[in-house]
Design a protein around this motif. Sequence first.
Motif, PDB file in Angstrom:
ATOM      1  N   VAL A  35       0.859  -1.176   0.000  1.00  0.00           N
ATOM      2  CA  VAL A  35       0.000   0.000   0.000  1.00  0.00           C
ATOM      3  C   VAL A  35       0.901   1.233   0.000  1.00  0.00           C
ATOM      4  O   VAL A  35       2.066   1.165   0.404  1.00  0.00           O
ATOM      5  N   ALA A  36       0.367   2.343  -0.479  1.00  0.00           N
ATOM      6  CA  ALA A  36       1.159   3.568  -0.586  1.00  0.00           C
ATOM      7  C   ALA A  36       0.549   4.670   0.264  1.00  0.00           C
ATOM      8  O   ALA A  36      -0.671   4.853   0.283  1.00  0.00           O
ATOM      9  N   ALA A  84       1.455   8.812  -7.289  1.00  0.00           N
ATOM     10  CA  ALA A  84       0.310   7.895  -7.253  1.00  0.00           C
ATOM     11  C   ALA A  84       0.367   6.921  -8.422  1.00  0.00           C
ATOM     12  O   ALA A  84       0.131   5.709  -8.262  1.00  0.00           O
ATOM     13  N   GLU A  85       0.692   7.443  -9.609  1.00  0.00           N
ATOM     14  CA  GLU A  85       0.826   6.579 -10.783  1.00  0.00           C
ATOM     15  C   GLU A  85       1.927   5.538 -10.575  1.00  0.00           C
ATOM     16  O   GLU A  85       1.779   4.368 -10.934  1.00  0.00           O
ATOM     17  N   GLN A  86       3.029   5.980  -9.966  1.00  0.00           N
ATOM     18  CA  GLN A  86       4.143   5.074  -9.685  1.00  0.00           C
ATOM     19  C   GLN A  86       3.707   3.971  -8.728  1.00  0.00           C
ATOM     20  O   GLN A  86       4.038   2.794  -8.915  1.00  0.00           O
ATOM     21  N   ALA A  87       2.976   4.353  -7.691  1.00  0.00           N
ATOM     22  CA  ALA A  87       2.511   3.370  -6.715  1.00  0.00           C
ATOM     23  C   ALA A  87       1.579   2.346  -7.372  1.00  0.00           C
ATOM     24  O   ALA A  87       1.678   1.143  -7.095  1.00  0.00           O
ATOM     25  N   LEU A  88       0.692   2.820  -8.240  1.00  0.00           N
ATOM     26  CA  LEU A  88      -0.212   1.905  -8.924  1.00  0.00           C
ATOM     27  C   LEU A  88       0.566   0.967  -9.847  1.00  0.00           C
ATOM     28  O   LEU A  88       0.272  -0.230  -9.927  1.00  0.00           O
ATOM     29  N   THR A  89       1.571   1.496 -10.528  1.00  0.00           N
ATOM     30  CA  THR A  89       2.401   0.666 -11.403  1.00  0.00           C
ATOM     31  C   THR A  89       3.135  -0.404 -10.604  1.00  0.00           C
ATOM     32  O   THR A  89       3.323  -1.540 -11.069  1.00  0.00           O
ATOM     33  N   ALA A  92       0.312  -1.236  -5.937  1.00  0.00           N
ATOM     34  CA  ALA A  92      -0.341  -0.854  -4.684  1.00  0.00           C
ATOM     35  C   ALA A  92      -1.786  -1.332  -4.660  1.00  0.00           C
ATOM     36  O   ALA A  92      -2.521  -1.177  -5.630  1.00  0.00           O
ATOM     37  N   LYS A  93      -2.198  -1.906  -3.530  1.00  0.00           N
ATOM     38  CA  LYS A  93      -3.566  -2.382  -3.368  1.00  0.00           C
ATOM     39  C   LYS A  93      -4.480  -1.308  -2.779  1.00  0.00           C
ATOM     40  O   LYS A  93      -5.694  -1.371  -2.910  1.00  0.00           O
ATOM     41  N   VAL A  94      -3.897  -0.313  -2.114  1.00  0.00           N
ATOM     42  CA  VAL A  94      -4.646   0.804  -1.525  1.00  0.00           C
ATOM     43  C   VAL A  94      -3.758   2.040  -1.589  1.00  0.00           C
ATOM     44  O   VAL A  94      -2.548   1.946  -1.352  1.00  0.00           O
ATOM     45  N   LEU A  95      -4.364   3.194  -1.909  1.00  0.00           N
ATOM     46  CA  LEU A  95      -3.668   4.473  -1.811  1.00  0.00           C
ATOM     47  C   LEU A  95      -4.220   5.229  -0.615  1.00  0.00           C
ATOM     48  O   LEU A  95      -5.426   5.425  -0.498  1.00  0.00           O
ATOM     49  N   VAL A  96      -3.331   5.637   0.281  1.00  0.00           N
ATOM     50  CA  VAL A  96      -3.699   6.517   1.391  1.00  0.00           C
ATOM     51  C   VAL A  96      -3.107   7.880   1.048  1.00  0.00           C
ATOM     52  O   VAL A  96      -1.885   8.033   1.008  1.00  0.00           O
ATOM     53  N   GLY A 116      -8.949  -0.449 -10.134  1.00  0.00           N
ATOM     54  CA  GLY A 116      -9.536  -1.316  -9.123  1.00  0.00           C
ATOM     55  C   GLY A 116      -8.939  -1.150  -7.747  1.00  0.00           C
ATOM     56  O   GLY A 116      -9.021  -2.053  -6.902  1.00  0.00           O
ATOM     57  N   VAL A 117      -8.348   0.027  -7.493  1.00  0.00           N
ATOM     58  CA  VAL A 117      -7.674   0.283  -6.218  1.00  0.00           C
ATOM     59  C   VAL A 117      -8.431   1.355  -5.439  1.00  0.00           C
ATOM     60  O   VAL A 117      -8.683   2.443  -5.970  1.00  0.00           O
TER      61      VAL A 117
END
Length: 358
Positions: A35-36, A84-89, A92-96, A116-117
């Motif tokens: 998660v990020a 955020a884009e980096q974390a999704l790449t 990451a299953k959840v963004l905080v 889907g996150v």
Amino acid sequence: MLKTLRNTLKRFGAGAAALAMVATATSGAYSADMVALLLPENVNPRWESQDARFFVEAMGKIAPDVKVEVFNANNDTATQQRQAEQALTQGAKVLVVIPIDGESSAIIADDAADAGVPTIAYDRMINSKNTSFWVQADLEGMGFDQAQHVIDNTKSGDTLVLLKGSPTDPNAAVIHAGQLRALQPLFDSGERVMGYENWTQGWDPAIARRSMDQALTQLDNNVQGVVSSNDGNAGAAIASLSEQKMAGKVPVSGLDATVQALQLILLGEQTQSGWRPLADMAKATAEVTAKLVKGESVDDLAPNTVKNGVGADVNFVGVASYSAVGEEGVAYVIENDTSISKEDVCQGVAAETSFCKG
């Protein structure tokens, strides 16, 4: 007497690289999960030293096999979107997300939803229909407490300065609304005079300092109170007041109960600071994050909802707040905030105060 804790549930509704803060573990059900946590800036020390630390620690206990990547955007919205884009790449299953801007950050939640996150808005609301959860204290009430403190320590006809927060931070407007709930009737009646007010882009103390310098110049030092929206602004105001030999003679409010603010309170130069249990906020967020990673509902953890700026119903958890004034307030914060010790506060000039020597 100091105000008691306020339950916020009563009044809700009205390019930087990843930091080296990663939580890992050795066993459990989340071995491949990440998660990020996206921080807005490092102007305010709380984001890294308190919020990030508490969240990483809570995740380590609640979901020990979930890795936490922490990013800091240094007050740049484009950087935060790239992070955020980096974390999704990275999967990451959840963004905080603690958004820099509640409006432009909507693209983060929208892009995450497309992948889907889920996105959790921590501290500051994200105005997107895809915001999954929000955790916050009653900032409107805390703004009211700031203003009421200054009102209680000034007299009829006194002139006040308002150092507001960042115009891009949705919380700043909420805090200011609380301040005006206390102040506007007095401004209208002439009981208090609005001498000067200004927003503080990015919550930058350097900007707050220029504002306070301008206020004192324009008003020929005729200032009897400063309603400051956070401790960074308060410290800037006090530095300006000190140059005019006015520090300690003018009530100055704040928010966050930083170590510097507590020291200034002991020195009698800052007179109030709002405190929130950031550890509780981080723990609540970690509990929700762990459930979202597993695809579980968070309704049991956050059964109430609040509408955000685009009319979406967002599950939320409210936490308590406290108005710290004087030695009693400093003692309360030290006792209840695990990130601050008496040793931390009793440094430098503050070490010579009766509180620190006692």
